[in-house]
Design a protein around this motif. Sequence first.
Motif, PDB file in Angstrom:
ATOM      1  N   GLY A 246     106.839  24.248  12.679  1.00 51.45           N
ATOM      2  CA  GLY A 246     107.853  25.196  13.133  1.00 51.45           C
ATOM      3  C   GLY A 246     108.137  25.141  14.617  1.00 51.45           C
ATOM      4  N   GLY A 247     107.387  24.371  15.376  1.00 51.36           N
ATOM      5  CA  GLY A 247     107.626  24.314  16.813  1.00 51.36           C
ATOM      6  C   GLY A 247     106.733  25.266  17.587  1.00 51.36           C
ATOM      7  N   ILE A 248     106.578  25.006  18.874  1.00 56.03           N
ATOM      8  CA  ILE A 248     105.698  25.810  19.738  1.00 56.03           C
ATOM      9  C   ILE A 248     106.472  27.003  20.299  1.00 56.03           C
ATOM     10  CG2 ILE A 248     104.339  25.787  21.868  1.00 56.03           C
ATOM     11  CD1 ILE A 248     103.849  22.806  21.359  1.00 56.03           C
ATOM     12  N   PHE A 249     105.842  28.158  20.318  1.00 57.90           N
ATOM     13  CA  PHE A 249     106.469  29.347  20.880  1.00 57.90           C
ATOM     14  C   PHE A 249     105.388  30.300  21.383  1.00 57.90           C
ATOM     15  CE2 PHE A 249     105.540  30.266  16.512  1.00 57.90           C
ATOM     16  CZ  PHE A 249     105.161  31.596  16.477  1.00 57.90           C
TER      17      PHE A 249
ATOM     18  N   LYS B  16     108.842  41.002  15.771  1.00 57.21           N
ATOM     19  CA  LYS B  16     110.093  40.502  15.198  1.00 57.21           C
ATOM     20  C   LYS B  16     111.073  40.127  16.312  1.00 57.21           C
ATOM     21  CE  LYS B  16     109.979  43.413  11.016  1.00 57.21           C
ATOM     22  NZ  LYS B  16     110.694  44.508  10.299  1.00 57.21           N
ATOM     23  N   LYS B  17     111.102  40.944  17.356  1.00 55.77           N
ATOM     24  CA  LYS B  17     112.085  40.784  18.421  1.00 55.77           C
ATOM     25  C   LYS B  17     111.830  39.541  19.265  1.00 55.77           C
ATOM     26  CE  LYS B  17     114.075  43.304  22.364  1.00 55.77           C
ATOM     27  NZ  LYS B  17     114.045  44.570  23.136  1.00 55.77           N
ATOM     28  N   TYR B  18     110.567  39.248  19.541  1.00 55.49           N
ATOM     29  CA  TYR B  18     110.250  38.186  20.489  1.00 55.49           C
ATOM     30  C   TYR B  18     109.735  36.901  19.834  1.00 55.49           C
ATOM     31  CZ  TYR B  18     110.770  41.861  23.968  1.00 55.49           C
ATOM     32  OH  TYR B  18     111.274  42.880  24.749  1.00 55.49           O
ATOM     33  N   THR B  19     109.895  36.767  18.535  1.00 62.30           N
ATOM     34  CA  THR B  19     109.482  35.539  17.845  1.00 62.30           C
ATOM     35  C   THR B  19     110.702  34.676  17.553  1.00 62.30           C
ATOM     36  OG1 THR B  19     107.591  36.644  16.820  1.00 62.30           O
ATOM     37  CG2 THR B  19     108.307  34.582  15.837  1.00 62.30           C
ATOM     38  N   PRO B  20     110.843  33.518  18.218  1.00 62.30           N
ATOM     39  CA  PRO B  20     112.007  32.654  17.994  1.00 62.30           C
ATOM     40  C   PRO B  20     111.853  31.815  16.717  1.00 62.30           C
ATOM     41  CG  PRO B  20     110.547  31.645  19.587  1.00 62.30           C
ATOM     42  CD  PRO B  20     109.934  32.982  19.243  1.00 62.30           C
ATOM     43  N   ARG B  21     112.943  31.202  16.284  1.00 62.59           N
ATOM     44  CA  ARG B  21     112.957  30.257  15.154  1.00 62.59           C
ATOM     45  C   ARG B  21     112.242  30.818  13.927  1.00 62.59           C
ATOM     46  NH1 ARG B  21     111.746  27.380  19.681  1.00 62.59           N
ATOM     47  NH2 ARG B  21     109.562  27.169  19.151  1.00 62.59           N
ATOM     48  N   GLN B  22     112.508  32.062  13.600  1.00 62.55           N
ATOM     49  CA  GLN B  22     111.809  32.703  12.490  1.00 62.55           C
ATOM     50  C   GLN B  22     112.067  32.005  11.154  1.00 62.55           C
ATOM     51  OE1 GLN B  22     111.970  37.009  12.269  1.00 62.55           O
ATOM     52  NE2 GLN B  22     111.983  37.203  14.493  1.00 62.55           N
ATOM     53  N   GLU B  23     113.250  31.424  10.990  1.00 63.45           N
ATOM     54  CA  GLU B  23     113.555  30.736   9.739  1.00 63.45           C
ATOM     55  C   GLU B  23     112.604  29.570   9.511  1.00 63.45           C
ATOM     56  OE1 GLU B  23     115.109  29.713   6.153  1.00 63.45           O
ATOM     57  OE2 GLU B  23     115.517  31.535   7.314  1.00 63.45           O
TER      58      GLU B  23
ATOM     59  N   SER C  26     101.631  29.833  11.802  1.00 55.64           N
ATOM     60  CA  SER C  26     101.375  29.242  13.109  1.00 55.64           C
ATOM     61  C   SER C  26     102.086  27.899  13.274  1.00 55.64           C
ATOM     62  CB  SER C  26      99.868  29.056  13.282  1.00 55.64           C
ATOM     63  OG  SER C  26      99.565  28.158  14.320  1.00 55.64           O
ATOM     64  N   GLN C  27     102.299  27.501  14.531  1.00 52.94           N
ATOM     65  CA  GLN C  27     102.840  26.178  14.825  1.00 52.94           C
ATOM     66  C   GLN C  27     101.818  25.081  14.579  1.00 52.94           C
ATOM     67  OE1 GLN C  27     102.293  28.577  17.100  1.00 52.94           O
ATOM     68  NE2 GLN C  27     101.671  27.757  19.094  1.00 52.94           N
ATOM     69  N   ASP C  28     100.548  25.469  14.337  1.00 54.96           N
ATOM     70  CA  ASP C  28      99.487  24.499  14.057  1.00 54.96           C
ATOM     71  C   ASP C  28      99.349  24.238  12.561  1.00 54.96           C
ATOM     72  OD1 ASP C  28      98.895  24.195  16.737  1.00 54.96           O
ATOM     73  OD2 ASP C  28      97.442  25.822  16.743  1.00 54.96           O
ATOM     74  N   ILE C  29     100.402  24.560  11.804  1.00 57.35           N
ATOM     75  CA  ILE C  29     100.419  24.322  10.368  1.00 57.35           C
ATOM     76  C   ILE C  29     101.625  23.448  10.028  1.00 57.35           C
ATOM     77  CG2 ILE C  29     100.610  25.355   8.079  1.00 57.35           C
ATOM     78  CD1 ILE C  29      99.464  27.948   9.265  1.00 57.35           C
ATOM     79  N   ILE C  30     101.376  22.335   9.360  1.00 52.29           N
ATOM     80  CA  ILE C  30     102.467  21.502   8.844  1.00 52.29           C
ATOM     81  C   ILE C  30     102.920  22.067   7.512  1.00 52.29           C
ATOM     82  CG2 ILE C  30     103.057  19.222   7.913  1.00 52.29           C
ATOM     83  CD1 ILE C  30     101.203  17.990   9.998  1.00 52.29           C
ATOM     84  N   ARG C  31     104.248  22.189   7.339  1.00 56.46           N
ATOM     85  CA  ARG C  31     104.822  22.645   6.075  1.00 56.46           C
ATOM     86  C   ARG C  31     105.270  21.429   5.270  1.00 56.46           C
ATOM     87  NH1 ARG C  31     104.318  26.079  10.552  1.00 56.46           N
ATOM     88  NH2 ARG C  31     105.143  28.145  10.141  1.00 56.46           N
ATOM     89  N   VAL C  32     104.922  21.398   4.000  1.00 62.20           N
ATOM     90  CA  VAL C  32     105.365  20.333   3.103  1.00 62.20           C
ATOM     91  C   VAL C  32     106.226  20.965   2.012  1.00 62.20           C
ATOM     92  CG1 VAL C  32     104.650  18.510   1.495  1.00 62.20           C
ATOM     93  CG2 VAL C  32     103.268  18.987   3.545  1.00 62.20           C
ATOM     94  N   ILE C  33     107.489  20.544   1.930  1.00 63.87           N
ATOM     95  CA  ILE C  33     108.407  21.040   0.908  1.00 63.87           C
ATOM     96  C   ILE C  33     108.517  19.984  -0.176  1.00 63.87           C
ATOM     97  CG2 ILE C  33     110.683  22.008   0.436  1.00 63.87           C
ATOM     98  CD1 ILE C  33     109.107  23.553   2.540  1.00 63.87           C
ATOM     99  N   ALA C  34     108.049  20.308  -1.368  1.00 67.20           N
ATOM    100  CA  ALA C  34     108.034  19.326  -2.456  1.00 67.20           C
ATOM    101  C   ALA C  34     109.438  19.085  -3.004  1.00 67.20           C
ATOM    102  CB  ALA C  34     107.116  19.799  -3.573  1.00 67.20           C
ATOM    103  N   ASN C  35     109.639  17.898  -3.544  1.00 63.36           N
ATOM    104  CA  ASN C  35     110.838  17.566  -4.310  1.00 63.36           C
ATOM    105  C   ASN C  35     110.393  17.435  -5.758  1.00 63.36           C
ATOM    106  OD1 ASN C  35     113.010  16.348  -5.636  1.00 63.36           O
ATOM    107  ND2 ASN C  35     113.639  15.201  -3.826  1.00 63.36           N
ATOM    108  N   ASN C  36     110.577  18.495  -6.532  1.00 61.37           N
ATOM    109  CA  ASN C  36     110.018  18.541  -7.883  1.00 61.37           C
ATOM    110  C   ASN C  36     110.609  17.500  -8.822  1.00 61.37           C
ATOM    111  OD1 ASN C  36     108.154  20.759  -7.548  1.00 61.37           O
ATOM    112  ND2 ASN C  36     109.940  22.075  -7.346  1.00 61.37           N
ATOM    113  N   SER C  37     111.765  16.940  -8.482  1.00 65.24           N
ATOM    114  CA  SER C  37     112.341  15.887  -9.311  1.00 65.24           C
ATOM    115  C   SER C  37     111.596  14.566  -9.138  1.00 65.24           C
ATOM    116  CB  SER C  37     113.829  15.697  -8.973  1.00 65.24           C
ATOM    117  OG  SER C  37     113.987  15.225  -7.635  1.00 65.24           O
TER     118      SER C  37
END
Length: 458
Positions: free
Chosen positions: A54-57, A91-98, A131-142
Amino acid sequence: MKTTSVSYKNIVNGSNILKPNYHLNYGKKRIDNAIKNNMVFSTLGELTESVYTGGIFKRFFIEDENYGLPYISAQHMMSSNPLGEAKLISKKYTPRQEDMTLKNTQILVSCAGTIGNVRLISKDLEGIIGSQDIIRVIANNSKAPYGYVYAYLATPTAYNYMQSYIYGSVVPRIEPKTLSRLPVPFIDVRKQNEIHNLIVEASELRFQANKLLETIVKEIESTYSFKSNEKIFSLNISDIKKGDKHTIENRLESDFYQPATSYLIEQIKKDQWDYLGDLSLEINRSGLRERKFVENGIPLITGQNLNMARLQDLKKLSKKFTRNVEKNTTIESDILISVQGTIGKVEYVFHNMYQGVFASEQLSKIKINKEKVHPGYIYAFLKSKLGQSQLVKYKTGSVIEWIRENNIASVVIPIPKDKGQEIGNEINNISKLQNKAYEKETQAINMIEKEIELWQKF
């Protein structure tokens, strides 16, 4: 000294890496052998939609839940119930919430400090900040179902292979782009779906267990009113000389006299209650100092191992060279409390992975007198704000915080009319659900390991 031979082609046409640890890695050697013997592999990047962080913030933590979102770190993501340990981030001071928000069926991989821990996000964790110290893996179920991808990443083979990607001398790290190159075995689709279904079932069981435990803890807390901690308060000198039958020393720490905690204790004492020490047959700490580790010994757990979804990479103590093994080995209905470092983590030993392990000196092991109260009820109470505030009040130490066994004995426990039987029995059922989830997940992981083992011909 460990040695190995590496072909020139393997370096020039493949990794371009000359580090010895990379080529001696257990996971890499297993996968290289499988590829050499014609097992079909793809890569994590090819089988998924995206692999990213998610990037460093800069993080701003607050206490008011109306203005914050739960936040979990790479350390907390492996907890059996991360929400129970989550801080609130603004909520107010956390960037790139998506980008930072965790989503159902996402697979998390820790990528800084401790590398390669893996967590599947279930619906109860959806919407919290990671956290920014976590890699997210989005599966492609197909291409490969998310349960299969998760189970593979959780195997010892994949975990060890990920260690070969580490860079950094002070804080070890791996990058999403590097993790995307991780080889993933492409096994029979029917087996992939079988493994996926086991992981989905395990995730649902864990979700049910966490929701039930949350309901019980809230039920215990619901009959009491709470005050916010006070930063400044006055104290009579006579109060400093007060103690109880278990903790008789005079304490000078301000936290020990926090009015918010005193207010809770006063409420408990208005009805039937007792000291935890008087409800226990034993409150014991191992005093383990010298450690002789062997391949086939008794697993050693520390405070860091409490409240985990899985226990992995546990060192094993020699039964021959470790004193008081039987006394310090956990049995059914024991309660474990972390008493050094992080204070107050609690675990209940009941038909689960915490049974039959050696509790280190970082833990106190409590054996409850079942004729007086159900041990499951005591566990639930200690998990609540009522129990946690009392445990934390006794902490001391400037570098590493700790509490003593007599401090645990001083915790004040309300006694229900049924001696905690109803809540205790529910806790037993929750523990069984958690263990069933662990067994299904372990079965799925072992299925992949066995597939890789079939291709280990030399």
